[in-house]
Design a protein around this motif. Structure first.
Motif, PDB file in Angstrom:
ATOM      1  N   TYR A 453       0.818  -1.216   0.000  1.00 60.56           N
ATOM      2  CA  TYR A 453       0.000   0.000   0.000  1.00 60.56           C
ATOM      3  C   TYR A 453       0.851   1.265   0.000  1.00 60.56           C
ATOM      4  O   TYR A 453       0.537   2.234  -0.699  1.00 60.56           O
ATOM      5  N   ASN A 471     -10.619  -6.143   4.885  1.00 56.32           N
ATOM      6  CA  ASN A 471     -10.646  -4.699   4.704  1.00 56.32           C
ATOM      7  C   ASN A 471     -10.363  -3.993   6.029  1.00 56.32           C
ATOM      8  O   ASN A 471     -10.039  -4.638   7.038  1.00 56.32           O
ATOM      9  N   GLU A 472     -10.504  -2.689   6.045  1.00 55.31           N
ATOM     10  CA  GLU A 472     -10.187  -1.917   7.249  1.00 55.31           C
ATOM     11  C   GLU A 472     -11.194  -2.146   8.375  1.00 55.31           C
ATOM     12  O   GLU A 472     -10.949  -1.731   9.507  1.00 55.31           O
ATOM     13  N   PHE A 477     -13.780  -9.941   2.006  1.00 57.78           N
ATOM     14  CA  PHE A 477     -14.647  -9.308   1.020  1.00 57.78           C
ATOM     15  C   PHE A 477     -14.509  -9.883  -0.392  1.00 57.78           C
ATOM     16  O   PHE A 477     -15.174  -9.406  -1.318  1.00 57.78           O
ATOM     17  N   ILE A 491     -10.701  -4.883  -4.036  1.00 56.55           N
ATOM     18  CA  ILE A 491      -9.883  -4.059  -3.131  1.00 56.55           C
ATOM     19  C   ILE A 491     -10.163  -2.579  -3.363  1.00 56.55           C
ATOM     20  O   ILE A 491     -10.320  -1.800  -2.411  1.00 56.55           O
ATOM     21  N   GLN A 494     -12.996  -0.937  -1.545  1.00 55.06           N
ATOM     22  CA  GLN A 494     -12.951  -0.795  -0.090  1.00 55.06           C
ATOM     23  C   GLN A 494     -12.589   0.640   0.299  1.00 55.06           C
ATOM     24  O   GLN A 494     -12.098   1.417  -0.523  1.00 55.06           O
ATOM     25  N   SER A 495     -12.822   0.988   1.547  1.00 59.33           N
ATOM     26  CA  SER A 495     -12.469   2.315   2.027  1.00 59.33           C
ATOM     27  C   SER A 495     -10.969   2.537   1.886  1.00 59.33           C
ATOM     28  O   SER A 495     -10.169   1.640   2.178  1.00 59.33           O
ATOM     29  N   TYR A 497      -9.296   2.343  -0.568  1.00 62.14           N
ATOM     30  CA  TYR A 497      -8.747   1.424  -1.583  1.00 62.14           C
ATOM     31  C   TYR A 497      -7.703   0.494  -0.959  1.00 62.14           C
ATOM     32  O   TYR A 497      -6.721   0.126  -1.589  1.00 62.14           O
ATOM     33  N   LYS A 498      -7.971   0.066   0.259  1.00 64.45           N
ATOM     34  CA  LYS A 498      -6.948  -0.599   1.063  1.00 64.45           C
ATOM     35  C   LYS A 498      -7.452  -1.938   1.582  1.00 64.45           C
ATOM     36  O   LYS A 498      -8.617  -2.098   1.936  1.00 64.45           O
ATOM     37  N   ALA A 499      -6.532  -2.907   1.630  1.00 69.79           N
ATOM     38  CA  ALA A 499      -6.816  -4.202   2.246  1.00 69.79           C
ATOM     39  C   ALA A 499      -5.593  -4.624   3.052  1.00 69.79           C
ATOM     40  O   ALA A 499      -4.515  -4.034   2.927  1.00 69.79           O
TER      41      ALA A 499
END
Length: 659
Positions: A453, A471-472, A477, A491, A494-495, A497-499
């Motif tokens: 990331y 995810n966060e 997911f 991915i 997700q909030s 764009y983070k996993a």
């Protein structure tokens, strides 16, 4: 073949940069004024800062008044790409007695890391870092416009551009190459330098297996969607029957089978004409490189499977140079050999780094040259007697173009990394479009689903890509075994764009305290790039996730493996070793990265760029990743380097003879 260090530095633009830095000092700086006030505590200091591939460690020596030496002591930056920054930035700090130094184009992150580490050193020495960082920047006035002329002008100094330059020089043309970065190589120099060909003689180096046999049968049984595909299938049927009758145990391959593989793996959406003539010339390109000093390894490797997953990764048709530990990576060897050979081909060949093409010059519809701008602001007008070859790469690092053409992913903005060089921003595409060129397949963007990331790349990933993704919020997911596109889309939904990719003591990729990419684990943990804990609850706290939620997610994932079914996400590969059971537990923050752009300029078999009516634009040629249509919606391993050489060779020869 190895360049002497000074010669190599000159070719990569390093010496040019140092000359500019010295000129700046002489014209815009003055030596430190004598003062009784002590600026530093004399001594040698060391510090590190994050580069592209890990920490860059810098050592700074000062006396009471001046910075006397800056040295990069340790780094893991990419050879060839970072060379200019590793040499020029330390020299500039000493020459200018400043930290307000311009970064090197193409090596921005390395430049920033050196400056950040040097600032930490000078802070240790008691220096006024803020004053050094805001000191008036040494700038040289741009020179008057430079006017140049050659038979062939090549835009881009990577594998395709240098292949075009060499080919044009062999055809007795004078050549000028412009490269906007401070070094040659482009994205080619970041690659594994694998070259694919369907040559049946080269295929004899490998053994046939059941997977390969099944694949031939499967591709021959597919319903063709165009005449070329049917022709390839018909020819391969005959070739394969002859192969079976021969009783050979070697791997089966042919030019037509290679074409069929490329077309099918691209979702049968590529340009069949482009695929046919490019793949048909792959074996000649292989031999041409050998004539120019390539020492191909006898080892043939398996190409990585693409997102389409139609073509199995067992076909061993990827070739590359013999790795030379003294000389460097195969990709670096490739660029150095091509650049040397282009300049030694008997014609007038000049290479300019730190010069960015900005516009194509047209005269009554014919491309007759380029406008360009040096990194110091100097304007260039470079005219071409015969033709201009665009070989400036794709737009994997071009955020504006990614956002303009992306129709597949939820987000491909600036937070998404690129595995390519920072200068791969699509400049040539913009110039060509303004000249009336036809762009095709621009929405077809290849993405790697798992990269770090913060850092990009995979060197600091502490888990296998098939491990549990959350995810966060601590929730699973997606099917972790999904395609590159499927997982990337999940991915990027997700909030932030983070996993997080999780692992335990048994399924991490950590060996002897290092990740599979060679990163020191404890350093990565200390820097916050990897999280490590003795319990799932403690790991959740580090990730700022509700421990109860993460614990439940892990338990459900382990249970799905025990039950050999995943009703929520449909994962079918559920191996016992993927369970999270044994401390310590690890989490790596991840995000997809853009890897390759399949779209670009439409060209014909003479590498001429076509307009909206499929007519050649007079005087304009293209090669490499800037060309669209070869890979359809997915690129197979080895195809990009092959296309660089084949299309570059054709473009250079056609441009040289275009009078």
């Amino acid at each position: 073949m190895k360049l002497e260090s000074e010669e190599k530095a000159m070719k990569n633009g390093v010496k040019k940069i140092l000359t500019l830095m010295m000129a700046l000092c002489l014209t815009a700086c003055s030596s430190p004024a004598a003062s009784s006030e002590k600026a530093f505590t004399a001594g040698t200091y060391s510090a590190s800062a994050k580069g592209n591939n890990g920490d860059v460690t810098v050592e700074v020596t000062v006396d009471a008044q001046t910075i006397t030496a800056v040295t990069v002591k340790e780094h893991a930056e990419t050879e060839g790409i970072a060379d200019a920054a590793l040499t020029a930035i330390p020299e500039a700090i000493v020459i200018q007695q400043s930290l307000n130094i311009d970064t090197i184009s193409g090596a921005t992150n390395t430049s920033k890391a050196i400056l950040e580490a040097a600032a930490a050193c000078l802070k240790q020495a008691g220096g006024d870092v803020e004053a050094l960082q805001t000191k008036p920047k040494a700038t040289a006035e741009a020179r008057d416009e430079i006017q140049l002329n050659a038979d062939v002008v090549v835009v881009g100094g990577g594998g395709a551009g240098l292949s075009a330059a060499l080919s044009a020089a062999e055809n007795k043309a004078s050549v000028i190459v412009v490269e906007k970065a401070g070094n040659l190589g482009g994205t080619t120099i970041t690659s594994g330098a694998f070259y694919s060909t369907g040559d049946p003689e080269l295929a004899k180096r490998s053994k046939m297996n059941d997977t390969m046999r099944d694949q031939v049968v499967r591709l021959l049984a597919m319903e063709p969607n165009c005449e070329q595909m049917k022709n390839w299938q018909d020819q391969v049927k005959e070739q394969y029957q002859q192969y079976l009758n021969s009783g050979s145990e070697a791997m089966f391959d042919s030019e037509e089978y290679y074409m069929l593989c490329v077309y099918v793996d691209g979702g049968m959406t590529g340009d069949p004409d482009l695929i046919e003539w490019t793949c048909a010339n792959a074996d000649e390109g292989y031999a041409w490189l050998e004539e120019h000093g390539y020492h191909w390894s006898d080892k043939v490797v398996i190409g990585k499977n693409g997102d389409n997953a139609v073509i199995e990764p067992d076909i061993e048709r990827c070739h590359r140079l013999v790795a030379d530990s003294e000389y460097g990576r195969p990709a670096t060897q490739m660029i150095d050999i091509l650049s040397q050979q282009a300049q030694a081909a008997g014609s007038d060949t000049s290479i300019y780094t730190n010069v960015a093409a900005t516009e194509l010059i047209l005269d009554e519809g014919r491309v007759v040259g380029i406008k360009a701008l040096g990194s110091d602001g100097t304007p260039y007008t470079i005219t071409a007697n015969n033709g201009v070859v665009l070989a400036s790469g794709g737009f994997a690092s071009g955020v504006e173009l990614r956002e303009e053409y992306n129709t597949i992913y939820p987000y491909l903005g600036e937070q998404v990394h690129s595995t390519n060089v920072a200068t791969d921003t699509g400049d040539g595409l913009v110039m060509a479009k303004a000249a009336g060129a036809q762009l095709i397949d621009m929405e077809k963007i290849q993405v790697n689903k798992i990269t770090h990331y913060d850092l990009g790349g995979t060197d600091c990933i502490a888990a296998a890509f098939s491990n549990l993704l959350i995810n966060e919020q601590g929730q699973r997911f997606t099917n972790e075994y999904g395609s590159e596109t499927e997982v990337s889309k999940a991915i990027l939904s997700q909030s932030h764009y983070k996993a997080f990719l999780l692992a335990d003591a048994h399924n991490s990729n950590i060996t002897e305290g290092k990740t599979s990419g060679g990163r020191d684990l404890e350093e990565a943990v200390a820097q916050g790039y990897v999280f490590k804990a003795d319990t799932i609850e403690a790991l959740a706290q580090q990730l700022q996730i509700d421990p109860a939620v993460l614990t439940q997610t892990v338990e459900q994932f382990n249970a799905a493996i025990d039950q050999k079914q995943d009703p929520e996400f449909g994962r079918t590969i559920l191996n016992e070793e993927d369970k999270l059971l044994t401390a310590p537990f690890y989490a790596t923050p991840v995000i997809p990265s853009v890897h390759h752009t399949m779209g670009g300029l439409k060209i014909n078999a003479k590498a001429q760029v076509l307009n909206q009516q499929d007519e050649p634009i007079s005087g304009l040629f293209a090669a490499g990743e800037i060309v669209g249509g070869l890979s359809g919606n997915n690129r197979m391993s080895g195809d990009a380097i092959m296309a660089n050489v084949v299309q570059g060779r054709v473009a250079g020869a056609e441009a040289a003879n275009n009078d």
